[in-house]
Design an enzyme around this catalytic site. Structure first.
Site, PDB file in Angstrom:
ATOM      1  N   THR A  11       0.993  -1.110   0.010  1.00  0.00           N
ATOM      2  CA  THR A  11      -0.233   0.024  -0.039  1.00  0.00           C
ATOM      3  C   THR A  11       0.785   1.222   0.109  1.00  0.00           C
ATOM      4  O   THR A  11       0.234   2.232  -0.158  1.00  0.00           O
ATOM      5  CB  THR A  11      -0.896  -0.081   1.408  1.00  0.00           C
ATOM      6  OG1 THR A  11       0.004  -0.163   2.350  1.00  0.00           O
ATOM      7  CG2 THR A  11      -1.975  -0.952   1.198  1.00  0.00           C
ATOM      8  N   ASP A  57       0.929  -9.139   9.064  1.00  0.00           N
ATOM      9  CA  ASP A  57       1.514  -7.841  10.029  1.00  0.00           C
ATOM     10  C   ASP A  57       3.229  -8.256  10.182  1.00  0.00           C
ATOM     11  O   ASP A  57       3.110  -9.244  10.720  1.00  0.00           O
ATOM     12  CB  ASP A  57       0.731  -7.540  11.007  1.00  0.00           C
ATOM     13  CG  ASP A  57       1.177  -6.137  11.600  1.00  0.00           C
ATOM     14  OD1 ASP A  57       2.339  -5.844  11.952  1.00  0.00           O
ATOM     15  OD2 ASP A  57       0.086  -5.316  11.794  1.00  0.00           O
ATOM     16  N   LEU A  79       8.877  -4.391   1.695  1.00  0.00           N
ATOM     17  CA  LEU A  79       9.129  -3.014   1.603  1.00  0.00           C
ATOM     18  C   LEU A  79       8.553  -2.459   2.930  1.00  0.00           C
ATOM     19  O   LEU A  79       8.589  -1.317   3.100  1.00  0.00           O
ATOM     20  CB  LEU A  79       8.534  -2.668   0.374  1.00  0.00           C
ATOM     21  CG  LEU A  79       8.881  -3.167  -1.021  1.00  0.00           C
ATOM     22  CD1 LEU A  79       8.176  -2.675  -2.037  1.00  0.00           C
ATOM     23  CD2 LEU A  79      10.252  -3.121  -1.078  1.00  0.00           C
ATOM     24  N   ALA A  80       7.729  -3.396   3.650  1.00  0.00           N
ATOM     25  CA  ALA A  80       6.938  -2.746   4.923  1.00  0.00           C
ATOM     26  C   ALA A  80       8.086  -2.098   5.691  1.00  0.00           C
ATOM     27  O   ALA A  80       9.042  -2.653   5.986  1.00  0.00           O
ATOM     28  CB  ALA A  80       6.180  -3.924   5.374  1.00  0.00           C
ATOM     29  N   SER A 124      18.414   1.262   3.558  1.00  0.00           N
ATOM     30  CA  SER A 124      18.157   2.701   3.137  1.00  0.00           C
ATOM     31  C   SER A 124      19.781   3.386   3.481  1.00  0.00           C
ATOM     32  O   SER A 124      20.565   2.980   4.244  1.00  0.00           O
ATOM     33  CB  SER A 124      17.275   3.360   4.415  1.00  0.00           C
ATOM     34  OG  SER A 124      17.499   4.829   4.403  1.00  0.00           O
ATOM     35  N   GLU A 126      19.727   5.999   4.754  1.00  0.00           N
ATOM     36  CA  GLU A 126      19.751   6.610   6.113  1.00  0.00           C
ATOM     37  C   GLU A 126      20.594   6.114   7.034  1.00  0.00           C
ATOM     38  O   GLU A 126      21.071   6.359   8.270  1.00  0.00           O
ATOM     39  CB  GLU A 126      18.405   6.683   6.859  1.00  0.00           C
ATOM     40  CG  GLU A 126      17.365   7.716   6.508  1.00  0.00           C
ATOM     41  CD  GLU A 126      18.012   9.082   7.244  1.00  0.00           C
ATOM     42  OE1 GLU A 126      17.839   9.251   8.300  1.00  0.00           O
ATOM     43  OE2 GLU A 126      18.077  10.089   6.424  1.00  0.00           O
ATOM     44  N   TYR A 148      15.125   5.294  13.211  1.00  0.00           N
ATOM     45  CA  TYR A 148      14.957   4.605  11.985  1.00  0.00           C
ATOM     46  C   TYR A 148      16.240   4.081  11.303  1.00  0.00           C
ATOM     47  O   TYR A 148      16.232   3.055  10.704  1.00  0.00           O
ATOM     48  CB  TYR A 148      14.214   5.908  11.012  1.00  0.00           C
ATOM     49  CG  TYR A 148      14.088   5.241   9.473  1.00  0.00           C
ATOM     50  CD1 TYR A 148      13.101   4.545   9.231  1.00  0.00           C
ATOM     51  CD2 TYR A 148      15.031   5.505   8.512  1.00  0.00           C
ATOM     52  CE1 TYR A 148      13.034   4.011   8.035  1.00  0.00           C
ATOM     53  CE2 TYR A 148      15.037   5.149   7.162  1.00  0.00           C
ATOM     54  CZ  TYR A 148      13.876   4.276   6.995  1.00  0.00           C
ATOM     55  OH  TYR A 148      13.719   4.023   5.652  1.00  0.00           O
TER      56      TYR A 148
END
Ligand code: NAP
Ligand code: G4F
Length: 337
Positions: A11, A57, A79-80, A124, A126, A148
Site C-alpha cells: 500500500t 503484519d 518493503l514494509a 536505506s 539513512e 529509523y
C-alpha cells in the site's frame, strides 16, 4: 507457471510501483495488507483486480509464516516499514519492532517454510547518517543518526547474516531517497510539491519547512523499483547501492518547484524550528557503480524532471485556480512533516 511474488508494504509508494511492474511482467502478485479501520488502498486501487491482497503484519510472526505457507512465493520483497524518520524519535520501540525484528520475522518464515525463496530487504541510505565518506558505496561504514537509521542497519545485517549463515538468497538494496507523485505528504519533496500547488491554486500562501541546507540524492521511485527486481534475478545474491549520484539541497528543491509554477519561493517559504530534527543527516550522495556494472541499471528521470513531475501532479490533483489573497497567511501548510 508464472512466478509468484509477495510484496510487504504494497500500500506504500514503492509497493504500488513494484506491484505494477511485476504484474506487467506476468507475475502473480500477492500484496500484504495490515488491518486498518478504513480503506487505505488509494495507491493500488487501479491494480485491485490484478493482484491478490492478503492480511499479515510484520509484528505477527505467525501471520507471515501462514502467508508464505499458503501462497508459496518464488520471491518476497520486504518493503514494509515505519518509514518516516521524525516519527522514529517519537516511537523508537515500534520502529525497531517493525523495521528490525520485522525483517527477522520474514527471514525466519522463509527459513522455516521454504529456504529457496528469494528475499529483498529495503535498506536505506539513512544507514550512512553522519557520512564517513563521500560518495557512499556498499562498503562505506554506517553511522545512523536516528532510530529509523539504526533499525535499518539491523535489518540490513540480518539479511547479510541469513545469506551467509543459512544460504538464503537475500539481497539488501541500499536505496537513496526516491520520490514520486505517490510519495506520502509528510516527506519533504511531496510537502513542497503539494505546498507549491496549494499556493498556486490560492489555497494557501506560506509553506513552513525545517532545514533548507540538508542535501539528498533524490531519484524517481519508478526507476528504483527496476533495480530492486533486477537484484533478485541475478545468479547470486548481493547488496547494492541504488542512487542517482547527484545531490541537491532542500533549498534547490524549493527553488525548482516554486519556479516551475511561476512563483518566487522567498515570498512563501518560512523556516520553522519545529521541523528541525534532534540529529540531522547533512549530506547523502550515492555511488551506484556496482549496480550499473552488475545489474545494468541506470535511472532515467533526473532531479529537475522529478520535481516538475511532482508539482504538475499536485497541480492537476488540486484542479483549477481558486481566488487568492496575496496578504493572507491563513492556511499555512502544517503537516506532521
Ligand atoms: P511507505 O510509503 O511509507 O510505505 C510503507 C509500507 O509499509 C506501507 O504499505 C505500510 O502499510 C507498510 N507497513 C508499515 N508497518 C507495517 C507492519 N507492521 N506490517 C505490515 N506492513 C506495514 O514507504 P516507501 O517510501 O514505499 O518505502 C518502502 C521501503 O523502502 C520502506 O521499508 C522504507 O523504509 C524503504 N526506503 C525508502 C526510501 C525512499 O526514499 N522512499 C529510501 C530507502 C529505503 P500501511 O499502508 O498499512 O501503513
Ligand atoms: O523527505 P525527508 O523526510 O526524508 P529522509 O529523512 O531523508 O528519509 C527518507 O529517505 C530515506 C533514504 O535516505 C528513507 F530511508 C526514509 O524512509 C525516507 O523515505 O527529509 C529529507 C530532508 C531532511 O534532511 C529533512 O530534515 O529534508 C529536510 N527537511 C526540511 N524541511 C524536511 C522538512 N523534511 C520533512 N519531512 N519536512 C520538512 O518540513
Amino acid at each position: 507457471m508464472p512466478k509468484c511474488a509477495v510484496i510487504t508494504g504494497v500500500t506504500g509508494q514503492d509497493g504500488s510501483y513494484l506491484a505494477e511492474f511485476l504484474v506487467k511482467r506476468g507475475y502473480r502478485v500477492v500484496g500484504v495488507i495490515r488491518r486498518a479501520s478504513g480503506p487505505n488502498l488509494s495507491r493500488i486501487e487501479h491494480l485491485q483486480d490484478q493482484i491478490d491482497l492478503r492480511p499479515a503484519d510484520l509484528l505477527d510472526q505467525l501471520s507471515i509464516v501462514r502467508l508464505l505457507d499458503e501462497v508459496k512465493p518464488d520471491e518476497v520483497y520486504n518493503l514494509a516499514a515505519m518509514s518516516f524518520v521524525p516519527t522514529s524519535w517519537e516511537q523508537p520501540v515500534l520502529t525497531g519492532d517493525i523495521n528490525s525484528q520485522g525483517v527477522t520475522r520474514v527471514l525466519e518464515a522463509i527459513r522455516q517454510v521454504n529456504p529457496k525463496v528469494r528475499f529483498y530487504q529495503a535498506s536505506s541510505s539513512e544507514m550512512f547518517g553522519k557520512v564517513r565518506e563521500v560518495p557512499q558505496t556498499e562498503v562505506t561504514p554506517f553511522y545512523p543518526r536516528s532510530p529509523y537509521g539504526v533499525s535499518k542497519v539491523f535489518g540490513h545485517y540480518m539479511t547479510v547474516n541469513y545469506r551467509e549463515s543459512f544460504g538464503i538468497f537475500g539481497c539488501s538494496g541500499i536505496l537513496f531517497n526516491h520520490e514520486s507523485p505517490r510519495r506520502g505528504l509528510e516527506f519533504v519533496t511531496r510537502k513542497v510539491s503539494n505546498g507549491v500547488a496549494r499556493i498556486k491554486r490560492g489555497l494557501s500562501n506560506k509553506l513552513a519547512l525545517g532545514t533548507l541546507d540538508a542535501k539528498r540524492d533524490w531519484g524517481f521511485a519508478g526507476d528504483y523499483i527496476r533495480a530492486i527486481w533486477l537484484m533478485l534475478q541475478q545468479d547470486r545474491p548481493d547488496d547494492y547501492v541504488i542512487a542517482s549520484g547527484v545531490t541537491h539541497s532542500v533549498r534547490d528543491l524549493v527553488e525548482v518547484a516554486f519556479s516551475h509554477a511561476g512563483l518566487n519561493w522567498q515570498e512563501h517559504v518560512v523556516v520553522d524550528p519545529k521541523f528541525h530534527r534532534p540529529a540531522e543527516v547533512d549530506l547523502l550522495v550515492g555511488d551506484a557503480t556496482k549496480a550499473h556494472r552488475e545489474l545494468g541499471w541506470a535511472p532515467e528521470v533526473d532531479f529537475e524532471a522529478l520535481v516538475k513531475m511532482m508539482v504538475d501532479a499536485d497541480l492537476d490533483r488540486l484542479g483549477p485556480r481558486q481566488p487568492v489573497s496575496s496578504t493572507s497567511t491563513a492556511g499555512v501548510l502544517d503537516t506532521r512533516g
